[in-house]
Design an enzyme around this catalytic site. Structure first.
Site, PDB file in Angstrom:
ATOM      1  N   TYR A  40     -36.780 -25.700  24.943  1.00 28.66           N
ATOM      2  CA  TYR A  40     -37.579 -24.841  24.055  1.00 28.66           C
ATOM      3  C   TYR A  40     -37.071 -24.979  22.620  1.00 28.66           C
ATOM      4  O   TYR A  40     -37.793 -25.244  21.671  1.00 28.66           O
ATOM      5  CB  TYR A  40     -37.474 -23.374  24.500  1.00 28.66           C
ATOM      6  CG  TYR A  40     -38.261 -22.427  23.632  1.00 28.66           C
ATOM      7  CD1 TYR A  40     -37.720 -21.917  22.437  1.00 28.66           C
ATOM      8  CD2 TYR A  40     -39.572 -22.091  23.950  1.00 28.66           C
ATOM      9  CE1 TYR A  40     -38.457 -21.091  21.617  1.00 28.66           C
ATOM     10  CE2 TYR A  40     -40.313 -21.253  23.135  1.00 28.66           C
ATOM     11  CZ  TYR A  40     -39.752 -20.757  21.969  1.00 28.66           C
ATOM     12  OH  TYR A  40     -40.478 -19.942  21.149  1.00 28.66           O
ATOM     13  N   MET A  87     -31.138 -16.272  15.296  1.00 26.14           N
ATOM     14  CA  MET A  87     -30.123 -17.146  14.705  1.00 26.14           C
ATOM     15  C   MET A  87     -30.658 -18.560  14.575  1.00 26.14           C
ATOM     16  O   MET A  87     -31.330 -19.059  15.465  1.00 26.14           O
ATOM     17  CB  MET A  87     -28.897 -17.193  15.614  1.00 26.14           C
ATOM     18  CG  MET A  87     -28.145 -15.905  15.563  1.00 26.14           C
ATOM     19  SD  MET A  87     -26.503 -16.221  16.127  1.00 26.14           S
ATOM     20  CE  MET A  87     -26.734 -15.837  17.804  1.00 26.14           C
ATOM     21  N   GLU A 116     -17.320 -16.690  17.121  1.00 32.53           N
ATOM     22  CA  GLU A 116     -17.519 -15.819  18.294  1.00 32.53           C
ATOM     23  C   GLU A 116     -18.303 -16.571  19.380  1.00 32.53           C
ATOM     24  O   GLU A 116     -19.102 -17.451  19.060  1.00 32.53           O
ATOM     25  CB  GLU A 116     -18.332 -14.574  17.889  1.00 32.53           C
ATOM     26  CG  GLU A 116     -17.751 -13.802  16.719  1.00 32.53           C
ATOM     27  CD  GLU A 116     -18.690 -12.720  16.194  1.00 32.53           C
ATOM     28  OE1 GLU A 116     -19.715 -12.412  16.856  1.00 32.53           O
ATOM     29  OE2 GLU A 116     -18.408 -12.174  15.108  1.00 32.53           O
ATOM     30  N   LYS A 118     -21.315 -17.018  21.816  1.00 29.66           N
ATOM     31  CA  LYS A 118     -22.700 -16.545  21.802  1.00 29.66           C
ATOM     32  C   LYS A 118     -23.049 -16.128  23.227  1.00 29.66           C
ATOM     33  O   LYS A 118     -23.226 -16.964  24.101  1.00 29.66           O
ATOM     34  CB  LYS A 118     -23.652 -17.623  21.307  1.00 29.66           C
ATOM     35  CG  LYS A 118     -25.081 -17.118  21.175  1.00 29.66           C
ATOM     36  CD  LYS A 118     -25.979 -18.143  20.511  1.00 29.66           C
ATOM     37  CE  LYS A 118     -27.409 -17.632  20.371  1.00 29.66           C
ATOM     38  NZ  LYS A 118     -28.060 -17.299  21.669  1.00 29.66           N
ATOM     39  N   LYS A 313     -25.202 -24.583  19.783  1.00 33.56           N
ATOM     40  CA  LYS A 313     -25.639 -24.385  21.164  1.00 33.56           C
ATOM     41  C   LYS A 313     -25.004 -25.413  22.109  1.00 33.56           C
ATOM     42  O   LYS A 313     -24.961 -26.618  21.795  1.00 33.56           O
ATOM     43  CB  LYS A 313     -27.167 -24.511  21.268  1.00 33.56           C
ATOM     44  CG  LYS A 313     -27.942 -23.476  20.457  1.00 33.56           C
ATOM     45  CD  LYS A 313     -27.789 -22.058  20.918  1.00 33.56           C
ATOM     46  CE  LYS A 313     -28.659 -21.691  22.088  1.00 33.56           C
ATOM     47  NZ  LYS A 313     -30.084 -21.571  21.851  1.00 33.56           N
TER      48      LYS A 313
HETATM   49  C1  LIG Z   1     -25.763 -12.375  13.372  1.00 31.99           C
HETATM   50  C2  LIG Z   1     -26.731 -11.776  14.397  1.00 31.99           C
HETATM   51  C3  LIG Z   1     -28.126 -12.300  14.062  1.00 31.99           C
HETATM   52  C4  LIG Z   1     -26.711 -10.254  14.310  1.00 31.99           C
HETATM   53  N1  LIG Z   1     -27.020  -9.821  12.947  1.00 31.99           N
HETATM   54  C5  LIG Z   1     -28.208  -9.223  12.643  1.00 31.99           C
HETATM   55  O1  LIG Z   1     -29.073  -8.988  13.465  1.00 31.99           O
HETATM   56  C6  LIG Z   1     -28.425  -8.853  11.207  1.00 31.99           C
HETATM   57  C7  LIG Z   1     -29.452  -8.025  10.887  1.00 31.99           C
HETATM   58  C8  LIG Z   1     -29.664  -7.706   9.548  1.00 31.99           C
HETATM   59  C9  LIG Z   1     -28.865  -8.228   8.571  1.00 31.99           C
HETATM   60  O2  LIG Z   1     -29.009  -7.953   7.211  1.00 31.99           O
HETATM   61  C10 LIG Z   1     -30.219  -7.510   6.708  1.00 31.99           C
HETATM   62  C11 LIG Z   1     -30.182  -6.341   5.958  1.00 31.99           C
HETATM   63  C12 LIG Z   1     -31.365  -5.877   5.406  1.00 31.99           C
HETATM   64  C13 LIG Z   1     -32.568  -6.569   5.602  1.00 31.99           C
HETATM   65  C14 LIG Z   1     -32.576  -7.763   6.358  1.00 31.99           C
HETATM   66  C15 LIG Z   1     -31.393  -8.235   6.920  1.00 31.99           C
HETATM   67  C16 LIG Z   1     -27.822  -9.056   8.909  1.00 31.99           C
HETATM   68  C17 LIG Z   1     -27.588  -9.372  10.246  1.00 31.99           C
HETATM   69  C18 LIG Z   1     -26.314 -12.146  15.818  1.00 31.99           C
HETATM   70  C19 LIG Z   1     -27.292 -12.301  16.818  1.00 31.99           C
HETATM   71  C20 LIG Z   1     -26.880 -12.640  18.115  1.00 31.99           C
HETATM   72  C21 LIG Z   1     -25.507 -12.798  18.389  1.00 31.99           C
HETATM   73  C22 LIG Z   1     -24.962 -13.168  19.681  1.00 31.99           C
HETATM   74  N2  LIG Z   1     -25.761 -13.394  20.762  1.00 31.99           N
HETATM   75  N3  LIG Z   1     -23.634 -13.304  19.848  1.00 31.99           N
HETATM   76  C23 LIG Z   1     -22.802 -13.088  18.803  1.00 31.99           C
HETATM   77  N4  LIG Z   1     -21.481 -13.232  19.007  1.00 31.99           N
HETATM   78  N5  LIG Z   1     -23.249 -12.742  17.558  1.00 31.99           N
HETATM   79  C24 LIG Z   1     -24.582 -12.591  17.333  1.00 31.99           C
HETATM   80  N6  LIG Z   1     -25.001 -12.254  16.080  1.00 31.99           N
END
Ligand SMILES: CC(C)(CNC(=O)c1ccc(Oc2ccccc2)cc1)c1ccc2c(N)nc(N)nc2n1
Length: 330
Positions: A40, A87, A116, A118, A313
């Site tokens: 995908y 991401m 970190e 995933k 990945k």
């Molecule tokens: C980095 C992030 C995408 C989370 N972060 C967010 O969702 C996020 C959200 C708004 C953000 O800033 C904003 C602020 C205002 C408006 C828009 C964005 C920044 C990060 C993410 C997603 C999946 C993860 C996963 N499976 N494992 C690990 N270890 N880390 C992970 N991290």
């Protein structure tokens, strides 16, 4: 990418869009994948490549315009004031180097990354008011998610009351351990029910339950990784954020490391690429996050993904027996 004429781009997009939409619908609404994630992801990245070359060919029904799951009609919906982003992902060390170059060019110096694992689960948002858990929700399409508060209250490693009366939102991954996945599938087989394809679908199918008693009968776990609002916490880096989450009573994956530049990242990827089958939880890659939070804010986010993090990945895990066969054959 070999330069496509606009005509060729249009033809290829006309094939890719419905295929990705069909796969995504099966993956999210039926909790059963029809293709491996990497198949995908590769086709999705091809779509992004072509849309980047010909932005006027982007259509509103393109998968690039809808992030994440489609929420089921029977859950109450919640709006994420700050979107739950997905991401960007890469599949090779050279693409990692390109990401690192882009960051260093943008900030003008080498940066520390918090690296970190995933976790291969589903994203979860938890909102606390004065230290009390008041809402749990899924990512949904990033802006509108499903309200799963009553289900979340049955997950043992989620604190319902914090050690401090904080009002904030935290995010992480909800997952099912491989051990619990095998137990649950054995139970379902004994009861003549359809078994889950993999731990991620089992976690999604267990969290997105209308009956919290069903969720309570399944052992779900979490690893939290984001504090969405830092104002009242003197946290300046992602690594400190993880330490604070742990101190507040959340389950945090213990493997995160700070590295400077890419060598440490590559070592981490190699180390956990080998350890992957021995972990009791599924991982589908490694996430690099610029550790300094002020630098993250400088780099900002696109509509769908932060610019300051990338997911490297791994190839899809295979059933144990198949992996041993391939090893002996080689
Ligand atoms: C980095 C992030 C995408 C989370 N972060 C967010 O969702 C996020 C959200 C708004 C953000 O800033 C904003 C602020 C205002 C408006 C828009 C964005 C920044 C990060 C993410 C997603 C999946 C993860 C996963 N499976 N494992 C690990 N270890 N880390 C992970 N991290």
């Amino acid at each position: 990418m070999a330069a496509l004429t606009k005509e060729q781009a249009n033809e290829e997009l006309a094939k890719i869009r419905p295929q990705l939409n069909e796969w995504r619908d099966a993956y999210y609404t039926k909790d059963a994948p029809v293709v491996e994630d990497n198949v995908y992801d590769k086709l999705y990245n091809r779509l992004l490549e072509i849309e980047q070359q010909y932005p006027d060919l982007v259509t509103s029904d393109s998968p690039s315009q809808q992030v994440g799951d489609v929420t089921l009609p029977d859950f109450n919906k919640v709006t994420h004031d700050i979107p739950m982003l997905s991401m960007g992902d890469v599949f090779s060390e050279s693409e990692l180097a390109e990401f690192n170059d882009r960051i260093e060019k943008n900030v003008g110096h080498e940066v520390d990354y918090n690296v970190e694992l995933k976790i291969d689960g589903l994203s979860l948002s938890l909102i606390y008011e004065n230290g009390i858990l008041v809402q749990g929700s899924t990512r949904g399409n990033g802006t509108i998610g499903e309200n799963v508060t009553e289900n979340v209250k049955t997950i043992k490693d989620i604190p319902q009351k914090l050690s401090r009366p904080l009002s904030f939102e935290v995010r992480g991954e909800c997952f099912m351990s491989k051990k619990e996945f095998l137990r649950l599938n054995q139970e379902r087989e004994n009861e003549g029910q359809q078994v889950f394809a993999n731990p991620r679908n089992a976690a999604a199918g267990s969290l997105r339950q209308l009956d919290p008693k069903v969720t309570a009968s399944r052992k779900l776990d979490t690893f939290m990784y984001t504090i969405v609002t830092f104002d009242d916490l003197n946290v300046t880096t992602q690594h400190e954020a993880l330490a604070t989450l742990k101190e507040l009573g959340f389950n945090v994956n213990p493997t995160a490391q700070i590295t400077t530049g890419l060598q440490g990242v590559k070592d981490f990827i190699e180390h956990y690429g080998e350890l992957r089958d021995d972990l009791d939880y599924g991982i589908d890659g490694v996430v690099l996050k610029v550790d300094d939070l002020a630098t993250q804010r400088t780099l900002g986010n696109t509509v769908k993904v932060p610019r300051w993090e990338i997911a490297y990945k791994f190839p899809p895990e295979q059933a144990e027996s198949v992996v041993h066969e391939i090893t002996w054959t080689i």
